[in-house]
Design a protein around this motif. Structure first.
Motif, mmCIF file in Angstrom:
data_model
loop_
_atom_site.group_PDB
_atom_site.id
_atom_site.type_symbol
_atom_site.label_atom_id
_atom_site.label_comp_id
_atom_site.label_asym_id
_atom_site.label_seq_id
_atom_site.Cartn_x
_atom_site.Cartn_y
_atom_site.Cartn_z
ATOM 1 N N PRO A 40 0.938 -1.182 0.049
ATOM 2 C CA PRO A 40 0.063 -0.090 -0.147
ATOM 3 C C PRO A 40 0.842 1.182 0.045
ATOM 4 O O PRO A 40 0.352 2.164 -0.005
ATOM 5 C CB PRO A 40 -0.836 0.002 1.251
ATOM 6 N N ASP A 41 2.034 1.291 0.048
ATOM 7 C CA ASP A 41 3.146 2.385 0.091
ATOM 8 C C ASP A 41 3.801 2.448 -1.248
ATOM 9 O O ASP A 41 3.618 1.633 -2.191
ATOM 10 C CB ASP A 41 4.181 2.476 1.250
ATOM 11 N N TRP A 42 4.102 3.767 -1.599
ATOM 12 C CA TRP A 42 5.017 4.140 -2.703
ATOM 13 C C TRP A 42 6.437 4.251 -2.180
ATOM 14 O O TRP A 42 6.572 4.985 -1.247
ATOM 15 C CB TRP A 42 4.267 5.557 -3.372
ATOM 16 N N THR A 43 7.280 3.923 -3.187
ATOM 17 C CA THR A 43 8.706 4.306 -3.019
ATOM 18 C C THR A 43 9.114 4.929 -4.458
ATOM 19 O O THR A 43 8.636 4.640 -5.464
ATOM 20 C CB THR A 43 9.452 3.041 -2.843
ATOM 21 N N TYR A 44 9.818 6.278 -4.310
ATOM 22 C CA TYR A 44 10.319 6.683 -5.406
ATOM 23 C C TYR A 44 11.545 6.763 -6.086
ATOM 24 O O TYR A 44 12.642 6.204 -5.193
ATOM 25 C CB TYR A 44 9.990 8.338 -5.202
ATOM 26 N N LYS A 45 11.674 6.611 -7.434
ATOM 27 C CA LYS A 45 13.214 6.387 -7.919
ATOM 28 C C LYS A 45 13.182 7.368 -9.113
ATOM 29 O O LYS A 45 12.201 8.153 -9.355
ATOM 30 C CB LYS A 45 13.205 5.094 -8.567
ATOM 31 N N ASN A 46 14.309 7.523 -9.490
ATOM 32 C CA ASN A 46 14.724 8.544 -10.481
ATOM 33 C C ASN A 46 14.250 9.893 -10.293
ATOM 34 O O ASN A 46 13.667 10.606 -10.933
ATOM 35 C CB ASN A 46 14.082 7.944 -12.126
ATOM 36 N N ILE A 47 14.639 10.138 -8.815
ATOM 37 C CA ILE A 47 14.180 11.506 -8.332
ATOM 38 C C ILE A 47 15.118 12.728 -8.715
ATOM 39 O O ILE A 47 16.271 12.439 -8.666
ATOM 40 C CB ILE A 47 14.266 11.311 -6.630
ATOM 41 N N ASN A 48 14.371 13.788 -9.223
ATOM 42 C CA ASN A 48 15.177 14.938 -9.512
ATOM 43 C C ASN A 48 15.071 15.513 -7.965
ATOM 44 O O ASN A 48 14.218 16.159 -7.661
ATOM 45 C CB ASN A 48 14.288 15.700 -10.370
ATOM 46 N N GLU A 49 16.332 15.430 -7.202
ATOM 47 C CA GLU A 49 16.373 16.158 -6.012
ATOM 48 C C GLU A 49 16.181 17.424 -5.732
ATOM 49 O O GLU A 49 15.863 17.995 -4.788
ATOM 50 C CB GLU A 49 17.574 15.375 -5.308
ATOM 51 N N GLU A 50 16.599 18.267 -6.953
ATOM 52 C CA GLU A 50 16.490 19.698 -6.963
ATOM 53 C C GLU A 50 15.123 20.172 -6.718
ATOM 54 O O GLU A 50 14.768 20.927 -6.065
ATOM 55 C CB GLU A 50 17.079 20.207 -8.125
ATOM 56 N N LEU A 51 14.211 19.298 -7.464
ATOM 57 C CA LEU A 51 12.751 19.895 -7.361
ATOM 58 C C LEU A 51 12.092 19.087 -6.092
ATOM 59 O O LEU A 51 11.445 19.734 -5.226
ATOM 60 C CB LEU A 51 11.988 19.323 -8.696
ATOM 61 N N MET A 52 12.384 17.776 -5.911
ATOM 62 C CA MET A 52 11.754 17.086 -4.992
ATOM 63 C C MET A 52 12.079 17.754 -3.536
ATOM 64 O O MET A 52 11.214 17.781 -2.627
ATOM 65 C CB MET A 52 12.087 15.559 -4.613
ATOM 66 N N PHE A 53 13.156 17.919 -3.285
ATOM 67 C CA PHE A 53 13.635 18.613 -2.030
ATOM 68 C C PHE A 53 14.011 20.195 -1.820
ATOM 69 O O PHE A 53 14.624 20.443 -1.034
ATOM 70 C CB PHE A 53 14.826 17.745 -1.482
ATOM 71 N N SER A 54 13.310 20.767 -2.959
ATOM 72 C CA SER A 54 13.265 22.451 -2.895
ATOM 73 C C SER A 54 12.410 22.572 -1.683
ATOM 74 O O SER A 54 11.583 22.104 -1.371
ATOM 75 C CB SER A 54 13.025 22.861 -3.936
ATOM 76 N N SER A 55 12.842 23.780 -1.103
ATOM 77 C CA SER A 55 12.115 24.474 0.100
ATOM 78 C C SER A 55 11.107 25.278 -0.487
ATOM 79 O O SER A 55 10.074 25.814 0.363
ATOM 80 C CB SER A 55 13.124 25.342 1.022
ATOM 81 N N HIS A 56 10.907 25.414 -1.651
ATOM 82 C CA HIS A 56 9.807 26.319 -2.262
ATOM 83 C C HIS A 56 8.492 25.798 -1.859
ATOM 84 O O HIS A 56 8.282 24.560 -1.675
ATOM 85 C CB HIS A 56 10.054 26.326 -3.963
ATOM 86 N N THR A 57 7.720 26.738 -1.771
ATOM 87 C CA THR A 57 6.192 26.454 -1.103
ATOM 88 C C THR A 57 5.216 26.859 -1.991
ATOM 89 O O THR A 57 3.823 26.892 -1.603
ATOM 90 C CB THR A 57 5.947 26.715 0.300
ATOM 91 N N SER A 58 5.262 26.651 -3.403
ATOM 92 C CA SER A 58 3.866 27.130 -4.029
ATOM 93 C C SER A 58 4.024 25.984 -5.504
ATOM 94 O O SER A 58 4.990 26.217 -6.345
ATOM 95 C CB SER A 58 3.938 28.394 -4.590
ATOM 96 N N TRP A 59 3.385 24.857 -5.633
ATOM 97 C CA TRP A 59 3.214 23.976 -6.520
ATOM 98 C C TRP A 59 1.958 23.548 -7.042
ATOM 99 O O TRP A 59 0.893 23.697 -6.626
ATOM 100 C CB TRP A 59 3.985 22.879 -6.087
ATOM 101 N N VAL A 60 1.756 23.387 -8.381
ATOM 102 C CA VAL A 60 0.888 22.497 -9.047
ATOM 103 C C VAL A 60 1.492 21.421 -9.492
ATOM 104 O O VAL A 60 2.805 21.345 -10.024
ATOM 105 C CB VAL A 60 0.260 23.316 -10.130
ATOM 106 N N TYR A 61 0.769 20.251 -9.150
ATOM 107 C CA TYR A 61 1.494 18.876 -9.533
ATOM 108 C C TYR A 61 0.430 17.998 -10.287
ATOM 109 O O TYR A 61 -0.867 18.374 -10.207
ATOM 110 C CB TYR A 61 1.869 18.065 -8.303
ATOM 111 N N PHE A 62 1.173 17.088 -10.927
ATOM 112 C CA PHE A 62 0.279 16.139 -11.788
ATOM 113 C C PHE A 62 0.542 14.707 -11.293
ATOM 114 O O PHE A 62 1.803 14.413 -11.288
ATOM 115 C CB PHE A 62 0.471 16.223 -13.283
ATOM 116 N N VAL A 63 -0.051 13.841 -11.044
ATOM 117 C CA VAL A 63 0.123 12.192 -11.120
ATOM 118 C C VAL A 63 -0.117 12.143 -12.416
ATOM 119 O O VAL A 63 -1.304 12.095 -13.086
ATOM 120 C CB VAL A 63 -0.886 11.615 -10.048
ATOM 121 N N VAL A 64 0.722 11.063 -13.085
ATOM 122 C CA VAL A 64 0.515 10.572 -14.635
ATOM 123 C C VAL A 64 0.879 9.246 -14.740
ATOM 124 O O VAL A 64 1.835 8.633 -13.866
ATOM 125 C CB VAL A 64 1.956 11.394 -15.370
#
Length: 177
Positions: A40-64
């Motif tokens: 029931p859980d997800w693990t992420y791979k091929n992570i763009n760490e610059e985006l994933m771990f950015s401290s930025h706090t305003s995003w629109v996202y898509f699950v594809v």
């Protein structure tokens, strides 16, 4: 072939185009990671760490899924906050917390669990995000002019949802509204 069949095929072709992630890269959407579905859980791979771990706090996202947008959302939190590295987890995963959107999506309940449940047998799932600009306005607070950060992620998400309704005649199938 009936007139109905022709119109139906045209609608399906238009939907396929409207929900194709490749049509939104020009808007600034970038792939954040691929999902390894360990229900029931997800693990992420091929992570763009610059985006994933950015401290930025305003995003629109898509699950594809494959190249099809199946969920559109927004967040005023970072996408991910890195877990303390554990010897058996590589790459670093975001913490499972409501403090970060993709971290909550990995293990959260409610909507997050619903999304994982619907995609549990899918192999080609990825997460994409658009970094929204933050704007500073001067506002009077108690007679003192102060700088106030403003963001557009909620409004922009609504605009994308309206676009999907208008152009594709429906929402992405994992958007409940």
């Amino acid at each position: 072939t009936s007139d109905f069949d022709v119109r139906w095929e045209q609608l399906l072709a238009k939907r396929e185009q409207v929900f194709n992630i490749n049509n939104y890269i020009c808007d600034g959407f970038e792939k954040v990671c691929d999902v390894e579905n360990r229900y029931p859980d997800w693990t992420y791979k091929n992570i763009n760490e610059e985006l994933m771990f950015s401290s930025h706090t305003s995003w629109v996202y898509f699950v594809v899924e494959n190249e099809t947008i199946v969920k559109c959302g927004e967040t005023g939190n970072p996408l991910g906050i890195p877990e303390q590295r554990r010897y058996y987890i590589s790459p670093t995963q975001p913490i499972s917390s409501s403090k970060c959107r993709f971290g909550r999506l990995r293990r959260g309940d409610g909507t997050d669990s619903y999304i994982r449940e619907k995609l549990k047998y899918k192999d080609n799932v990825s997460l994409w995000a658009k970094k929204c600009k933050l704007h500073v306005l001067n506002e009077s607070l108690g007679g003192i002019v102060r700088e106030v950060d403003t963001s557009i992620h909620k409004h922009l998400e609504q605009m994308y949802l309206q676009h999907f309704r208008n152009e594709g005649a429906c929402l992405p199938y994992l958007n409940k509204a």
